[in-house]
Design an enzyme around this catalytic site. Structure first.
Site, PDB file in Angstrom:
ATOM      1  N   CYS A 239      17.059   9.702  10.852  1.00 55.93           N
ATOM      2  CA  CYS A 239      16.127   8.880  10.066  1.00 55.93           C
ATOM      3  C   CYS A 239      16.877   7.751   9.381  1.00 55.93           C
ATOM      4  O   CYS A 239      16.445   6.606   9.396  1.00 55.93           O
ATOM      5  CB  CYS A 239      15.412   9.724   9.007  1.00 55.93           C
ATOM      6  SG  CYS A 239      13.770  10.245   9.507  1.00 55.93           S
TER       7      CYS A 239
ATOM      8  N   HIS B  41       6.802   8.422   5.802  1.00 53.31           N
ATOM      9  CA  HIS B  41       6.224   9.766   5.878  1.00 53.31           C
ATOM     10  C   HIS B  41       5.264  10.114   4.743  1.00 53.31           C
ATOM     11  O   HIS B  41       4.707  11.205   4.728  1.00 53.31           O
ATOM     12  CB  HIS B  41       7.347  10.799   5.998  1.00 53.31           C
ATOM     13  CG  HIS B  41       8.188  10.583   7.232  1.00 53.31           C
ATOM     14  ND1 HIS B  41       7.726  10.874   8.493  1.00 53.31           N
ATOM     15  CD2 HIS B  41       9.430  10.071   7.401  1.00 53.31           C
ATOM     16  CE1 HIS B  41       8.654  10.576   9.387  1.00 53.31           C
ATOM     17  NE2 HIS B  41       9.705  10.078   8.748  1.00 53.31           N
TER      18      HIS B  41
ATOM     19  N   ARG C 102      17.633  15.520  11.767  1.00 51.61           N
ATOM     20  CA  ARG C 102      16.455  14.752  11.374  1.00 51.61           C
ATOM     21  C   ARG C 102      16.807  13.753  10.266  1.00 51.61           C
ATOM     22  O   ARG C 102      16.476  12.583  10.322  1.00 51.61           O
ATOM     23  CB  ARG C 102      15.371  15.744  10.938  1.00 51.61           C
ATOM     24  CG  ARG C 102      14.039  15.185  10.474  1.00 51.61           C
ATOM     25  CD  ARG C 102      13.271  14.500  11.571  1.00 51.61           C
ATOM     26  NE  ARG C 102      13.772  13.142  11.779  1.00 51.61           N
ATOM     27  CZ  ARG C 102      13.083  12.186  12.395  1.00 51.61           C
ATOM     28  NH1 ARG C 102      11.906  12.447  12.892  1.00 51.61           N
ATOM     29  NH2 ARG C 102      13.586  10.985  12.539  1.00 51.61           N
TER      30      ARG C 102
END
Lengths: 165, 286, 103
Positions: free
Chosen positions: B247, B204, B243
């Site tokens: 992940c 990210h 999330r």
């Protein structure tokens, strides 16, 4: 933690609601809106067409022996690459006149026919919806106009799962 | 466990070592969140000069035109609509004792999403919105919700919705423990883990806009501003907790429990460096 | 009880644009649950729209329509304040209906 369990309380609500309606009918108390609106449609659900695995059989079941000819007057809007096969926004519009139905078929889906929309007089020949695509496949739109069939086809690439978002 | 801690400490030390040489982190010897946040934003705006700062909150949709178009079509009638409505109803409904969520939050819980997580100086820990919601329930004799989806996603969706457009506004009080929580969150973010040996930053920060397998990776800047999200991949809603845990699973690591200290610190760090970007939740994602 | 149907119907004087989102699992019958058991097919088969006593749009759906289905179309002659009746029935016989005012 059970994050694969897909049930949401809303789904339960839905089932309960369905049961409630059934119970009302059983008691002879008809919820007015439901049968009226459905009866007004006065059109049968094309059950056989939605049972066919492949595209040709589905088209045959839906339209009889008629075949569709490709037409550039049928415009389809679909992504090149679907962000997720579970939700592919797809729309169709046509400049043809006398349109009576618009259907969406995905050749590689377990059931090829996805949706078929009846277009009465006074309704515009244009529809948007969200469909599932099992894998990269041709997407075909068939427009029925003046008793004839016209089509447009586009390949949509489908990729699944992973670490996006 | 001891082994894991030792490895963790070692990799943190490595991360520190690297930071000392990174030009952007000129204050690596002392923790400097303001400099971090500026460097973080500059990194993304330099990398994506065409994307405006506030558009980063739209995740992968800010990175690809084809995706952006599909998203706009979905936003005409967004898939999180049902969760939002459910959240609004739940939020308004009193607990058995007659109190409600509004009694647990400043401004009755409306328009405050941008202030979470915050550092609680009494407790000496980071308090996230999800944690505050479950504490509110428990303080009023109600059972806590699962942190990952359903009710928690619906409630946070509604609270985010009432805060849409407000700039993220995370404060770090003048308390060494707050700075430490921030720094630990940052270390977690940059530490590699799992069989794939990825850190949060691998995907990210280094690779947003690129595809991993077939999906477009979201930029870390503003990623939490959109929470909770309806993910087509989940065919449902998920929270910040969901999330983080997914992940960690996807890099084939062992997820922590939702709201473990590490995740709270991570949320604190990641929210702080996105200060100023608007709240856009609830969001929709591929 | 909250309806499963969300409607936006807006008239510009000439045509009425209708968007609908329905809460429904649209299970295909090809997916397994967490326990490895097949989730049986459960999907809306027909969705009808009626204005002024006349059907203006009929959707026949299979399980290939996405979960929480969405559809958009437009028809002529609708006016602000008119009623638009919407009803669906699924493969298990469950139904829902609502009446929306055209905006």
């Amino acid at each position: 933690m059970n994050i694969t369990d897909r049930e949401f309380s809303a789904t339960r609500r839905l089932v309960l609601k369905g049961a409630g309606v059934a119970a009302l009918i059983g008691l002879g108390v008809l919820p007015l809106d439901v049968p009226q609106a459905l009866a007004a449609a006065n059109d049968k659900y094309p059950e056989e067409a939605f049972k066919q695995k492949n595209e040709a059989d589905a088209i045959k079941a839906l339209y009889g022996g008629r075949t569709a000819e490709p037409s550039d007057q049928v415009k389809m809007d679909a992504p090149e690459i679907a962000e997720n096969g579970a939700v592919v926004p797809v729309s169709a519009i046509t400049t043809l006149t006398g349109v009576t139905s618009i259907s969406f078929l995905v050749s590689e889906n377990p059931v090829a026919l996805v949706a078929s929309y009846r277009i009465p007089d006074g309704t515009l020949p244009s529809v948007s919806n969200r469909i599932k695509m099992a894998k990269t496949s041709n997407l075909t739109v068939i427009v029925e106009a003046g008793g004839k069939l016209y089509s447009a086809t586009k390949e949509v690439k489908v990729t699944v799962g992973g670490c996006g978002g | 466990m001891i082994l894991r801690l030792a490895i963790h400490a070692a990799s943190a030390a490595v991360a520190f070592g690297l930071l000392a040489f990174a030009p952007a982190a000129h204050a690596a010897d002392s923790v400097d969140p303001v400099a971090d946040a500026n460097a973080f934003k500059k990194f993304f705006t330099d990398k994506f000069p065409k994307v405006t700062l506030k558009d980063f909150v739209n995740g992968p949709y800010s990175m690809s035109e084809d995706l952006h178009r599909q998203w706009e079509e979905k936003e005409e009638f967004p898939p999180y609509e049902f969760a939002l409505e459910a959240g609004k109803e739940m939020f308004a409904k009193p607990f058995k004792n007659g109190k409600s969520y509004a009694d647990c939050f400043p401004n009755k819980g409306i328009g405050i999403r941008q202030n979470y997580p915050y550092f609680d100086e009494k407790e000496g820990k980071v308090i996230t919105l999800e944690l505050a919601l479950n504490r509110c329930r428990e303080a009023n004799g109600e059972a806590p919700f699962s942190y990952v989806k359903d009710e928690m996603a619906a409630l946070t969706a509604y609270m985010a919705y009432t805060s849409r457009g407000k700039p993220m506004d995370i404060k770090i009080p003048n308390d060494p423990r707050a700075l430490e929580a921030y720094q630990k969150g940052k270390e977690y973010f940059y530490t590699r883990r799992g069989q794939l040996n990825f850190s949060c930053a691998t995907c990210h920060v280094q690779s947003p806009g690129e595809r991993i397998r077939a999906e477009v990776l979201a930029p870390a800047l503003g990623i939490l501003n959109a929470m909770p999200i309806y993910r087509s991949e989940w065919s449902g809603m998920g929270t910040t907790s969901r999330r983080f845990t997914t992940c960690n699973s996807q890099i084939r690591g062992v997820p922590l429990n939702p709201q473990d200290d590490e995740y709270r610190n991570l949320e604190y760090y990641l929210s702080y460096v996105s200060n100023g970007l608007p709240i856009s939740g609830p969001g929709a994602r591929p | 009880m909250a309806s499963t149907i969300r409607v936006r119907a807006t008239s510009n004087g000439e045509t009425t644009e209708v968007q609908v989102l329905i809460q429904h699992p649209m299970d295909t019958g090809y997916v397994k649950d967490a326990k490895g058991e097949i989730i049986p097919p459960h999907y809306i088969q027909q969705l009808t729209f009626e204005h002024g006593g006349k059907a203006v749009f009929i959707a026949d759906w299979g399980s290939g329509v996405s979960k929480d289905p969405y559809v958009k179309f437009a028809f002529k002659n609708g006016k602000k304040g008119d009623d638009l009746k919407i009803a669906w029935i699924d493969n298990k016989g469950a139904t829902d209906a609502t009446t929306a005012k055209i905006q």
